[in-house]
Write a protein that holds these residues in place. Structure first.
Motif, short mmCIF file in Angstrom:
data_model
loop_
_atom_site.label_atom_id
_atom_site.label_comp_id
_atom_site.label_asym_id
_atom_site.label_seq_id
_atom_site.Cartn_x
_atom_site.Cartn_y
_atom_site.Cartn_z
N ARG A 47 -110.62 -65.08 -9.86
CA ARG A 47 -110.62 -65.74 -8.98
C ARG A 47 -110.23 -65.40 -7.54
O ARG A 47 -110.64 -65.47 -6.45
CB ARG A 47 -109.83 -67.14 -9.07
N LEU A 48 -109.29 -64.58 -7.48
CA LEU A 48 -108.84 -63.67 -6.49
C LEU A 48 -110.15 -62.76 -6.08
O LEU A 48 -110.17 -62.83 -4.83
CB LEU A 48 -107.74 -62.85 -7.09
N PHE A 49 -110.75 -62.12 -6.91
CA PHE A 49 -111.83 -61.16 -6.30
C PHE A 49 -112.87 -61.99 -5.67
O PHE A 49 -113.52 -61.35 -4.89
CB PHE A 49 -112.60 -60.43 -7.70
N LYS A 50 -113.07 -63.25 -5.65
CA LYS A 50 -114.04 -63.83 -5.08
C LYS A 50 -113.80 -64.57 -3.66
O LYS A 50 -114.62 -65.01 -2.99
CB LYS A 50 -114.49 -65.28 -5.72
N SER A 52 -112.38 -64.13 0.27
CA SER A 52 -112.61 -63.37 1.50
C SER A 52 -111.41 -62.58 1.83
O SER A 52 -111.53 -61.41 2.34
CB SER A 52 -112.90 -64.25 2.77
N LEU A 53 -110.26 -62.72 1.21
CA LEU A 53 -108.94 -62.22 1.58
C LEU A 53 -109.37 -60.82 0.77
O LEU A 53 -108.83 -59.74 1.20
CB LEU A 53 -107.79 -62.91 1.11
N ARG A 58 -108.35 -53.56 2.64
CA ARG A 58 -108.77 -52.10 2.14
C ARG A 58 -107.48 -51.53 1.72
O ARG A 58 -107.76 -50.46 0.70
CB ARG A 58 -109.06 -51.42 3.61
N VAL A 59 -106.57 -52.12 1.68
CA VAL A 59 -105.16 -51.56 1.20
C VAL A 59 -104.57 -52.54 0.53
O VAL A 59 -103.92 -53.77 1.21
CB VAL A 59 -104.22 -50.93 2.15
N ARG A 129 -100.75 -49.46 6.18
CA ARG A 129 -100.47 -50.57 6.46
C ARG A 129 -101.25 -51.41 5.58
O ARG A 129 -102.47 -50.97 5.01
CB ARG A 129 -101.23 -51.11 7.99
N VAL A 130 -100.51 -52.52 5.01
CA VAL A 130 -101.00 -53.28 3.70
C VAL A 130 -101.80 -54.56 4.29
O VAL A 130 -101.21 -55.32 5.36
CB VAL A 130 -99.97 -53.70 2.87
N ASP A 131 -102.73 -54.70 3.63
CA ASP A 131 -103.90 -55.79 4.11
C ASP A 131 -103.58 -57.11 2.93
O ASP A 131 -103.81 -58.12 3.33
CB ASP A 131 -105.18 -55.81 3.83
#
Length: 244
Positions: A47-50, A52-53, A58-59, A129-131
Protein backbone atom coordinates in the motif's frame (compact mmCIF):
# COMPACT_ATOMS: atom_id res chain seq x y z
CA UNK A 1 4.16 10.94 33.81
CA UNK A 2 3.94 7.47 35.32
CA UNK A 3 0.32 7.27 34.19
CA UNK A 4 1.33 7.89 30.56
CA UNK A 5 4.03 5.23 30.68
CA UNK A 6 1.66 2.74 32.34
CA UNK A 7 -0.96 3.44 29.67
CA UNK A 8 1.54 2.79 26.89
CA UNK A 9 2.77 -0.36 28.62
CA UNK A 10 -0.78 -1.69 28.82
CA UNK A 11 -1.40 -0.99 25.13
CA UNK A 12 1.79 -2.65 23.92
CA UNK A 13 1.34 -5.71 26.11
CA UNK A 14 -2.25 -6.12 24.91
CA UNK A 15 -1.20 -5.86 21.26
CA UNK A 16 1.60 -8.40 21.73
CA UNK A 17 -0.82 -10.80 23.45
CA UNK A 18 -3.49 -10.49 20.77
CA UNK A 19 -0.99 -11.02 17.96
CA UNK A 20 0.34 -14.18 19.56
CA UNK A 21 -3.09 -15.57 20.47
CA UNK A 22 -4.59 -14.95 17.01
CA UNK A 23 -1.62 -16.34 15.10
CA UNK A 24 -0.85 -12.95 13.55
CA UNK A 25 2.70 -12.89 14.90
CA UNK A 26 5.49 -14.03 12.65
CA UNK A 27 9.20 -14.82 13.17
CA UNK A 28 11.01 -13.69 15.25
CA UNK A 29 8.82 -14.92 18.08
CA UNK A 30 7.62 -14.42 20.66
CA UNK A 31 6.87 -10.82 19.69
CA UNK A 32 6.90 -9.57 23.28
CA UNK A 33 9.55 -6.87 23.61
CA UNK A 34 9.81 -6.37 19.83
CA UNK A 35 8.44 -4.28 17.00
CA UNK A 36 6.25 -7.24 16.02
CA UNK A 37 6.55 -8.94 12.68
CA UNK A 38 3.15 -9.93 11.33
CA UNK A 39 1.25 -11.89 8.72
CA UNK A 40 0.48 -9.46 5.91
CA UNK A 41 3.55 -7.24 6.33
CA UNK A 42 4.13 -7.39 2.58
CA UNK A 43 0.52 -6.34 1.87
CA UNK A 44 0.81 -3.35 4.20
CA UNK A 45 4.09 -2.36 2.54
CA UNK A 46 2.52 -2.68 -0.92
CA UNK A 47 0.00 0.00 0.00
CA UNK A 48 2.91 2.31 0.74
CA UNK A 49 4.58 1.46 -2.58
CA UNK A 50 1.51 2.65 -4.50
CA UNK A 51 1.71 6.21 -3.11
CA UNK A 52 3.21 9.27 -4.76
CA UNK A 53 5.22 9.80 -1.56
CA UNK A 54 7.05 6.55 -2.25
CA UNK A 55 7.52 7.20 -5.95
CA UNK A 56 8.99 10.66 -5.37
CA UNK A 57 11.34 9.70 -2.52
CA UNK A 58 14.96 9.09 -3.44
CA UNK A 59 16.35 8.66 0.10
CA UNK A 60 14.29 6.74 2.66
CA UNK A 61 15.06 6.28 6.33
CA UNK A 62 13.73 2.91 7.52
CA UNK A 63 13.89 1.25 10.94
CA UNK A 64 15.86 -2.03 11.20
CA UNK A 65 13.02 -4.27 12.45
CA UNK A 66 11.68 -7.40 10.72
CA UNK A 67 8.20 -6.17 9.67
CA UNK A 68 9.81 -3.36 7.65
CA UNK A 69 12.25 -5.64 5.81
CA UNK A 70 9.92 -5.68 2.75
CA UNK A 71 10.16 -1.88 2.69
CA UNK A 72 13.95 -1.89 2.78
CA UNK A 73 14.09 -4.56 0.06
CA UNK A 74 11.68 -2.76 -2.27
CA UNK A 75 13.54 0.50 -1.75
CA UNK A 76 16.72 -1.12 -3.06
CA UNK A 77 14.85 -2.70 -5.96
CA UNK A 78 13.44 0.73 -6.82
CA UNK A 79 16.99 2.11 -6.68
CA UNK A 80 16.39 4.26 -3.62
CA UNK A 81 19.09 4.96 -1.04
CA UNK A 82 18.22 3.52 2.37
CA UNK A 83 19.35 5.08 5.64
CA UNK A 84 18.90 2.58 8.46
CA UNK A 85 19.62 3.05 12.13
CA UNK A 86 21.69 0.29 13.66
CA UNK A 87 19.92 -1.59 16.48
CA UNK A 88 19.83 0.60 19.59
CA UNK A 89 22.00 3.10 17.70
CA UNK A 90 25.12 1.28 18.89
CA UNK A 91 26.78 1.75 15.51
CA UNK A 92 24.93 4.91 14.55
CA UNK A 93 23.46 4.83 11.03
CA UNK A 94 24.03 2.55 8.05
CA UNK A 95 23.69 3.65 4.43
CA UNK A 96 22.56 1.16 1.78
CA UNK A 97 23.26 2.34 -1.76
CA UNK A 98 21.68 0.09 -4.41
CA UNK A 99 24.39 1.15 -6.85
CA UNK A 100 27.01 -0.46 -4.59
CA UNK A 101 25.16 -3.72 -3.90
CA UNK A 102 24.82 -6.65 -6.33
CA UNK A 103 21.16 -6.94 -7.36
CA UNK A 104 21.05 -10.60 -6.35
CA UNK A 105 22.06 -9.58 -2.79
CA UNK A 106 19.36 -6.93 -2.30
CA UNK A 107 17.15 -9.22 -0.21
CA UNK A 108 19.98 -10.20 2.11
CA UNK A 109 21.21 -6.60 2.28
CA UNK A 110 17.75 -5.56 3.51
CA UNK A 111 18.19 -7.67 6.67
CA UNK A 112 20.09 -6.41 9.70
CA UNK A 113 22.99 -8.82 9.18
CA UNK A 114 23.07 -8.09 5.47
CA UNK A 115 23.01 -4.34 6.02
CA UNK A 116 26.23 -4.56 8.00
CA UNK A 117 27.76 -6.69 5.20
CA UNK A 118 26.64 -4.67 2.18
CA UNK A 119 25.91 -1.27 3.70
CA UNK A 120 28.29 1.27 5.16
CA UNK A 121 28.31 2.67 8.68
CA UNK A 122 28.38 6.42 8.15
CA UNK A 123 29.15 9.46 10.24
CA UNK A 124 26.35 11.89 11.00
CA UNK A 125 27.69 14.45 8.52
CA UNK A 126 27.41 11.82 5.77
CA UNK A 127 23.67 11.31 6.17
CA UNK A 128 21.94 12.61 3.02
CA UNK A 129 18.76 14.64 3.07
CA UNK A 130 15.87 12.25 3.77
CA UNK A 131 12.68 12.35 1.70
CA UNK A 132 10.54 9.85 3.64
CA UNK A 133 10.68 8.10 7.02
CA UNK A 134 9.26 4.64 7.67
CA UNK A 135 9.08 3.71 11.34
CA UNK A 136 8.06 0.57 13.19
CA UNK A 137 5.34 0.54 15.85
CA UNK A 138 3.81 -1.79 18.38
CA UNK A 139 0.58 0.22 18.27
CA UNK A 140 -0.81 3.36 16.63
CA UNK A 141 -4.02 5.31 17.03
CA UNK A 142 -6.11 7.24 14.48
CA UNK A 143 -4.68 10.60 15.58
CA UNK A 144 -1.07 9.74 14.76
CA UNK A 145 0.02 8.65 18.22
CA UNK A 146 2.31 5.64 18.36
CA UNK A 147 3.78 3.23 20.87
CA UNK A 148 7.11 1.55 20.24
CA UNK A 149 8.66 -1.25 22.25
CA UNK A 150 9.63 1.18 25.01
CA UNK A 151 13.27 2.04 24.33
CA UNK A 152 12.62 5.40 22.70
CA UNK A 153 15.00 4.77 19.80
CA UNK A 154 12.55 5.76 17.05
CA UNK A 155 12.24 9.14 18.75
CA UNK A 156 15.99 9.50 19.10
CA UNK A 157 16.66 8.57 15.46
CA UNK A 158 14.15 11.15 14.27
CA UNK A 159 15.43 13.82 16.66
CA UNK A 160 19.01 13.32 15.47
CA UNK A 161 17.93 13.82 11.86
CA UNK A 162 16.07 17.00 12.83
CA UNK A 163 19.14 18.32 14.67
CA UNK A 164 21.25 17.66 11.60
CA UNK A 165 18.79 19.44 9.33
CA UNK A 166 18.41 16.47 6.95
CA UNK A 167 14.74 16.19 7.96
CA UNK A 168 12.20 18.96 8.54
CA UNK A 169 8.52 19.18 9.41
CA UNK A 170 7.53 18.58 5.77
CA UNK A 171 8.99 15.06 5.69
CA UNK A 172 6.29 12.45 6.19
CA UNK A 173 6.62 9.74 8.83
CA UNK A 174 4.68 6.58 7.96
CA UNK A 175 4.34 3.09 9.38
CA UNK A 176 3.30 -0.40 8.28
CA UNK A 177 1.37 -2.40 10.90
CA UNK A 178 -1.30 -5.07 11.18
CA UNK A 179 -4.91 -3.94 11.58
CA UNK A 180 -4.98 -5.16 15.19
CA UNK A 181 -2.15 -2.76 15.99
CA UNK A 182 -4.44 0.20 15.27
CA UNK A 183 -6.10 0.98 18.60
CA UNK A 184 -9.26 3.00 19.20
CA UNK A 185 -7.94 4.63 22.35
CA UNK A 186 -6.05 7.91 21.96
CA UNK A 187 -2.44 7.36 22.95
CA UNK A 188 -1.21 10.09 25.34
CA UNK A 189 1.90 11.83 24.06
CA UNK A 190 4.97 13.16 25.79
CA UNK A 191 6.91 16.06 24.29
CA UNK A 192 9.60 13.82 22.79
CA UNK A 193 7.20 11.28 21.23
CA UNK A 194 7.34 10.64 17.50
CA UNK A 195 4.00 10.67 15.69
CA UNK A 196 3.02 9.26 12.30
CA UNK A 197 1.27 10.86 9.34
CA UNK A 198 0.04 7.78 7.47
CA UNK A 199 -0.67 4.23 8.66
CA UNK A 200 -0.58 1.35 6.19
CA UNK A 201 -2.19 -1.96 7.18
CA UNK A 202 -2.84 -5.02 5.01
CA UNK A 203 -6.40 -3.77 4.39
CA UNK A 204 -6.44 0.01 4.97
CA UNK A 205 -4.53 3.23 4.43
CA UNK A 206 -5.17 5.74 7.21
CA UNK A 207 -4.22 9.37 6.55
CA UNK A 208 -3.89 11.41 9.74
CA UNK A 209 -5.51 14.82 9.26
CA UNK A 210 -4.33 17.21 10.47
CA UNK A 211 -0.78 15.92 10.52
CA UNK A 212 0.36 15.73 14.15
CA UNK A 213 3.24 17.77 15.53
CA UNK A 214 6.66 16.16 15.92
CA UNK A 215 9.74 16.80 18.06
CA UNK A 216 12.07 19.43 16.64
CA UNK A 217 15.27 17.92 17.99
CA UNK A 218 16.97 16.23 20.94
CA UNK A 219 15.78 16.81 24.49
CA UNK A 220 19.17 16.29 26.05
CA UNK A 221 17.85 16.27 29.60
CA UNK A 222 15.82 13.14 28.82
CA UNK A 223 18.67 11.06 27.36
CA UNK A 224 19.96 9.59 30.61
CA UNK A 225 22.69 6.99 30.03
CA UNK A 226 22.09 7.06 26.27
CA UNK A 227 24.04 10.32 26.13
CA UNK A 228 27.19 8.17 26.30
CA UNK A 229 26.43 6.50 22.97
CA UNK A 230 28.93 7.42 20.30
CA UNK A 231 26.25 8.88 18.05
CA UNK A 232 25.33 11.49 20.66
CA UNK A 233 28.93 12.34 21.41
CA UNK A 234 29.38 12.90 17.68
CA UNK A 235 26.24 15.03 17.52
CA UNK A 236 27.43 17.16 20.44
CA UNK A 237 30.68 17.91 18.63
CA UNK A 238 28.80 18.91 15.48
CA UNK A 239 26.49 21.25 17.42
CA UNK A 240 29.36 22.74 19.43
CA UNK A 241 31.34 23.28 16.22
CA UNK A 242 28.43 25.08 14.58
CA UNK A 243 28.03 27.28 17.65
CA UNK A 244 31.71 28.19 17.59
Amino acid sequence: MGGVKDFKKRIRENVWRVMEERGIARFPRPVYGRIPNFVGAEDAAYRLFKTSLWRRARVIKVNPDSPQQPVRYRALVDRKVVVMASPRLKSGFILLDPESIPVYRYRFASTIRGAFSYGRVIGLREIPRVDLIVTGCVAVDRWGGRVGKGGGYAELEYAILRELGVVDENVYVVTTVHDVQVVNEKIPLEKHDLTVDIVFTPTHTIYIDPRPLKPTGIYWELLGDKVELGVFQELKKIIEGENG
